[in-house]
Design a protein around this motif. Sequence first.
Motif, PDB file in Angstrom:
ATOM      1  N   TYR A 124       0.838  -1.203   0.000  1.00 22.81           N
ATOM      2  CA  TYR A 124       0.000   0.000   0.000  1.00 22.81           C
ATOM      3  C   TYR A 124       0.870   1.249   0.000  1.00 22.81           C
ATOM      4  O   TYR A 124       0.646   2.202  -0.742  1.00 22.81           O
ATOM      5  CB  TYR A 124      -0.900   0.018   1.243  1.00 22.81           C
ATOM      6  N   SER A 125       1.871   1.244   0.884  1.00 23.68           N
ATOM      7  CA  SER A 125       2.750   2.410   1.013  1.00 23.68           C
ATOM      8  C   SER A 125       3.536   2.655  -0.270  1.00 23.68           C
ATOM      9  O   SER A 125       3.682   3.800  -0.719  1.00 23.68           O
ATOM     10  CB  SER A 125       3.703   2.209   2.191  1.00 23.68           C
ATOM     11  N   ARG A 126       4.031   1.588  -0.878  1.00 24.38           N
ATOM     12  CA  ARG A 126       4.820   1.738  -2.106  1.00 24.38           C
ATOM     13  C   ARG A 126       3.953   2.239  -3.267  1.00 24.38           C
ATOM     14  O   ARG A 126       4.377   3.087  -4.065  1.00 24.38           O
ATOM     15  CB  ARG A 126       5.467   0.401  -2.471  1.00 24.38           C
ATOM     16  N   GLY A 135       2.422   6.408  -6.984  1.00 29.47           N
ATOM     17  CA  GLY A 135       1.305   7.022  -7.681  1.00 29.47           C
ATOM     18  C   GLY A 135       1.062   8.478  -7.347  1.00 29.47           C
ATOM     19  O   GLY A 135       0.622   9.248  -8.205  1.00 29.47           O
ATOM     20  N   LEU A 136       1.360   8.872  -6.102  1.00 26.10           N
ATOM     21  CA  LEU A 136       1.107  10.247  -5.691  1.00 26.10           C
ATOM     22  C   LEU A 136       2.299  11.171  -5.927  1.00 26.10           C
ATOM     23  O   LEU A 136       2.112  12.375  -6.158  1.00 26.10           O
ATOM     24  CB  LEU A 136       0.710  10.294  -4.206  1.00 26.10           C
ATOM     25  N   MET A 186      -4.096   3.012 -17.422  1.00 23.71           N
ATOM     26  CA  MET A 186      -2.709   2.924 -17.875  1.00 23.71           C
ATOM     27  C   MET A 186      -1.742   3.218 -16.732  1.00 23.71           C
ATOM     28  O   MET A 186      -0.708   2.560 -16.585  1.00 23.71           O
ATOM     29  CB  MET A 186      -2.473   3.888 -19.036  1.00 23.71           C
ATOM     30  N   GLU A 187      -2.086   4.213 -15.902  1.00 24.33           N
ATOM     31  CA  GLU A 187      -1.225   4.550 -14.771  1.00 24.33           C
ATOM     32  C   GLU A 187      -1.206   3.424 -13.743  1.00 24.33           C
ATOM     33  O   GLU A 187      -0.181   3.174 -13.098  1.00 24.33           O
ATOM     34  CB  GLU A 187      -1.693   5.862 -14.140  1.00 24.33           C
ATOM     35  N   VAL A 203      -4.052   5.387  -7.707  1.00 28.00           N
ATOM     36  CA  VAL A 203      -3.547   4.697  -6.523  1.00 28.00           C
ATOM     37  C   VAL A 203      -4.596   3.743  -5.977  1.00 28.00           C
ATOM     38  O   VAL A 203      -4.314   2.576  -5.668  1.00 28.00           O
ATOM     39  CB  VAL A 203      -3.120   5.719  -5.448  1.00 28.00           C
ATOM     40  N   VAL A 204      -5.829   4.229  -5.855  1.00 29.81           N
ATOM     41  CA  VAL A 204      -6.897   3.400  -5.297  1.00 29.81           C
ATOM     42  C   VAL A 204      -7.158   2.196  -6.198  1.00 29.81           C
ATOM     43  O   VAL A 204      -7.255   1.056  -5.716  1.00 29.81           O
ATOM     44  CB  VAL A 204      -8.185   4.231  -5.121  1.00 29.81           C
TER      45      VAL A 204
END
Length: 586
Positions: free
Chosen positions: A53-55, A60-61, A369-370, A540-541
């Motif tokens: 989750y952290s990675r 992503g952010l 895609m991201e 991210v989600v």
Amino acid sequence: MQTLVRFRRLLAFLVLAAAIPALAADKKTNAPADVPAWEQPQPAVETIDLGMYSRIREEGLHHSHIMEYGSALADAIGPRLTGSPNLAKANAWTRDRLTAMGCVNAHLDDWGEFGMGWQQLNTWVRMTSPDTAVFIAQATPWSPGTNGPVSGDAVWVNLQDEKDFDQYKGKLAGKIVFLGEMREVPPVDKALFERYTDKELEELAQYPVSDRAAADMQARIKAFLQRTRLVDKIAQFLADEKAAGVIRPSRDGKNGGGSGGTIFDDNGAALGRTPYKRDSAVKVPVVVMAIESYGRVYRLLQAHVPVTVEMDVETKFTGDNEHGYNTIGEIAGTDPNLKDQVVMVGGHLDSWIAGTGATDNGAGTIVAMEVMRILKALNVQPRRTIRIGLWTGEEQGLFGSRGYVKEHFGFAAPLTTPDQQALPEFLRATGPLELKPDQKLISGYFNVDNGSGKIRGIYLQENAAVSPIFAQWMAPIGDLGVTTITMRNTGGTDHLSFDAVGIPGFQFIQDELDYESRTHHSNQDVFERLQPGDLKQAAVVEAIFVYNAAMRDQMLPRKPLPRPELRQQQQRPLPGVFPNAVEPAK
């Protein structure tokens, strides 16, 4: 001390209680061989990798490339009408980007023949008398061109029924026809950009038990069919009368957003239900005009002031039998026992033409895609294969995703009775499902297609068994605003194609922003309407959901398999319920 002892005993009991179903789920050797994987016991406690989750959040952010994807797609390629050269460019670009980020098996998947290829090259409309004015207008999709500028007297026609045709026969040759009532243009006194409030999310989480929605839908379908039948006849009538061109007023958006030069340009503005088919092609040039421009001419005509309009519609057709393609790519699974199972993520790549398709659904495309880029950048080794699907033909009826599902997973053939053949295919009743072997290998499909807003939760499509699973997945990302789970169905996009054949398909709940007010199918659907922070959060989600689904021991649980052939039978009244009732004679 006694309080501490009681607390420790309670904690030990809770841990043991949580472990029991998890252990039961792990005893796969005791499960009957013929029990489907998604019906195996599910653990009460999900195994969650908080380190991952952290990675994912970090990548992503803080190292996002989502807006680069957004500009390349919206600015460099532009609008992506199904069957158009631009969509072919987008297919190739997405395939090549997936390959470049390290995905395997990136390719274009042919879902079948669509219809005519088309693109707008140039459109302008202006008034030449009693004053000069340049108007905001664009060609409607699949409109023919004018073959150079044409000029004619403007005339407003009111065609509410076939009987109205008689009063215009012999009077429209060479005229510029203004077709459609002048609607009210209310002041914009409400926000065009909105986010869900806590109260709205609480209400959304409640499941309404009511028959009203079904009744409302039937009424809307009936009105839709009546309207489309009349529009087809109007199109033929105006062509037979040799009108020089047709101008339609743009519809409104939520909270009065369809003003201020915003135009909505889709099949609702076009003349005909399937203008992309050669045998139902529109034969007269058609444009949609901003309501303020339309209103000026309308008021002059109502006051019996002669108006002359000049227009030039330059369009290009690129073939009558263009095929549609989906873009597919994968991150290969690594678990010997699970790698043939698949978790899918996607959105639709096609768009309408007035803008550049940034929020509908460039946003869903670049988020998917991201997701793939984030997972590849982190060198994730998923147990199941992760597959992206970027669909085309969504705007005309989910053609791309339905074609892919039909080819790979299953299909329910539409009924061919005369009453059913009169309906569009997406409204027709169907026979029983015909499933293919790979239907058993798809754990779930995750979709984004409600604009650029951040994810606030997820629609379960009435899949109750998955609710406690997603609740645990969402708990560590509540600080990102992801809080809401609803059993409700949501429609209108590609997760429905998977849900229709018994595969868990999910659409995320997103903040609306200005999607329904001014960007959905409009000339304002452009890069500037994309919200970078929201899109980063969404990627991210979705990456976390996809990762969890790919890594857990069990497939996601499924709803009972749809039985469309039993729908009418299940809705019939029960026989013999009323005492002393007399059966009607047959």
